[in-house]
Scaffold this active site. Structure first.
Site: not given
Ligand SMILES: [Fe+2]
Ligand SMILES: [Fe+2]
Length: 399
Positions: A98, A264, A268
């Site tokens: 995105w 996200d 991570h």
């Molecule tokens: Fe981060």
């Protein structure tokens, strides 16, 4: 109160002398000191601020450097194939990512101004304290140059040339590129909202990047990746909470924005916790000593040196509001630690050295101790004052 219990920096240090300190992994390393400019009174602090126009008067610890024994660099070399297969596969191809524009009014379209009007209507009912949290989160994201710098201080995994082909360096650059979208999107949304003082926010970002951060990771990738594991989970939690609150306040677009950023962060977190999981597999003693070392020092939040040119306790004030609203709390700190202890199966480690067993015991008994401290702090907690935040045109928000 999160910042008092778990997120505060350590003791003030104004010494300019060289010390030696026992680093993580039982390695003694040289230290380089950094002068502190903090004063004990407001006056002293202000003087320090005037003397140092590029960075605010903030404490940093004596800087311990290169605490990983040099021979351990080989571990990271030997893990390159593993990193290719297990780390780089967690990155999303750019074409599938995105972009901020997907969530923002299109400025070349005829309906642009109407869309901005709609956006401003949606955020009208959102309370000021929510904006304080969202702005603080955005500023934290915007200090990304500092985090890339920090990762590139880590021996054995740093990007030696700026375009290094090692999987560690590829990961760091691509991770930075993914993260860059977070600050961009929040910044543009907040700008369009018309609810916040962008100039004050921009000043805070400039001060913060100028100040850097003091995570006490000692050029040591064991410490560095424990820090990033913790931080990615912390941001996953706080963006998840701002998403939930945005939904409750009726702004579904903002909820989507915070939610997609949180996802996200989760990916991570998966990557960084995998690295530490691998280190626990091949060097359990080193990994558990590093984990205990980081937790003894406490995980400092990345934006802890935040300053807006006015409020000398801006970070504490922002984190108090985040605590009160439940965006990021002392309980979250303990929950993250508990999650990581389970994730890395620290309690199940066998064949540790004596020091390793002590570190294991420290880490495994820390969660209940933190929770007890937190309960006591809650019981003692008094009604906190209201403070003016320059980010929202000096309006008052209760801490
Ligand atoms: Fe981060
Ligand atoms: Fe982020």
């Amino acid at each position: 109160m999160a910042s008092k219990l778990a997120l505060r920096m350590g003791s003030p240090l104004g010494l300019k002398k060289s010390l030696r300190k026992e680093g993580a992994n039982g390695f003694r390393s040289p230290t380089v000191s950094m002068a502190s400019t903090i004063g004990s009174s407001t006056n002293e602090t202000r003087v320090a601020s005037q003397k140092k126009p590029f960075s605010p008067p903030r404490e940093v610890h004596l800087q311990v450097t290169h605490s990983m024994p040099p021979q351990k660099i080989e571990i990271f070399k030997s893990l390159e194939k593993w990193a290719h297969e297990n780390l780089l596969t967690l990155l999303k191809p750019v074409e599938m990512c995105w972009q901020p524009q997907d969530f923002l009014p299109t400025n070349s379209s005829e309906g642009f101004f109407d869309e901005v009007k709609e956006l401003q209507e949606r955020v009208k009912e959102i309370p000021d304290d929510y904006f304080v949290c969202l702005v603080g989160d955005m500023i934290t994201e915007e200090a990304l140059p500092t985090y890339q710098t920090m990762i590139n201080t880590l021996d054995g995994v740093l990007d030696e040339t700026g375009a290094s082909p090692t999987p560690w360096a590829i990961w760091t650059r691509a991770w930075t590129a993914e993260e860059n979208r977070h600050g961009d999107l929040l910044n543009k949304y907040l700008y369009l909202s018309g609810r916040v003082d962008m100039k004050q926010i921009e000043k805070t970002i400039q001060y913060l990047i100028g100040s850097g951060m003091d995570p006490r990771t000692e050029n040591n990738p064991y410490l560095g990746y424990i820090y990033t594991s913790f931080q990615e989970r912390a941001t996953f939690i706080s963006h998840g909470n701002t998403a939930r609150h945005a939904k409750e306040h009726g702004d579904l677009t903002l909820a989507k924005i915070c939610g997609i950023i949180a996802s996200d962060e989760k990916r991570h977190e998966t990557a960084y916790t995998k690295i530490i999981e691998k280190l626990f597999e091949i060097d359990p003693d080193g990994a558990v000593l590093a984990f205990a070392d980081m937790m003894k020092k406490k995980i400092t939040m990345p934006a802890h040196l935040m300053y807006d040119g006015r409020d000398d306790n801006l970070y504490d004030h922002y984190s108090s509001v985040a605590q009160r609203l439940g965006v990021y709390t002392a309980k979250d700190y303990a929950d993250i630690l508990e999650f990581l202890v389970d994730r890395w199966k620290v309690g199940e480690l066998t064949s540790l050295s004596g020091e390793g067993r002590k570190a294991q015991d420290y880490v495994c008994t820390l969660v209940p101790r933190i929770r007890k401290l937190e309960e006591r702090a809650q019981a003692r907690a008094k009604q906190r004052p209201a403070v003016r935040f320059s980010w929202i045109y000096d309006k008052e928000v209760q801490l």
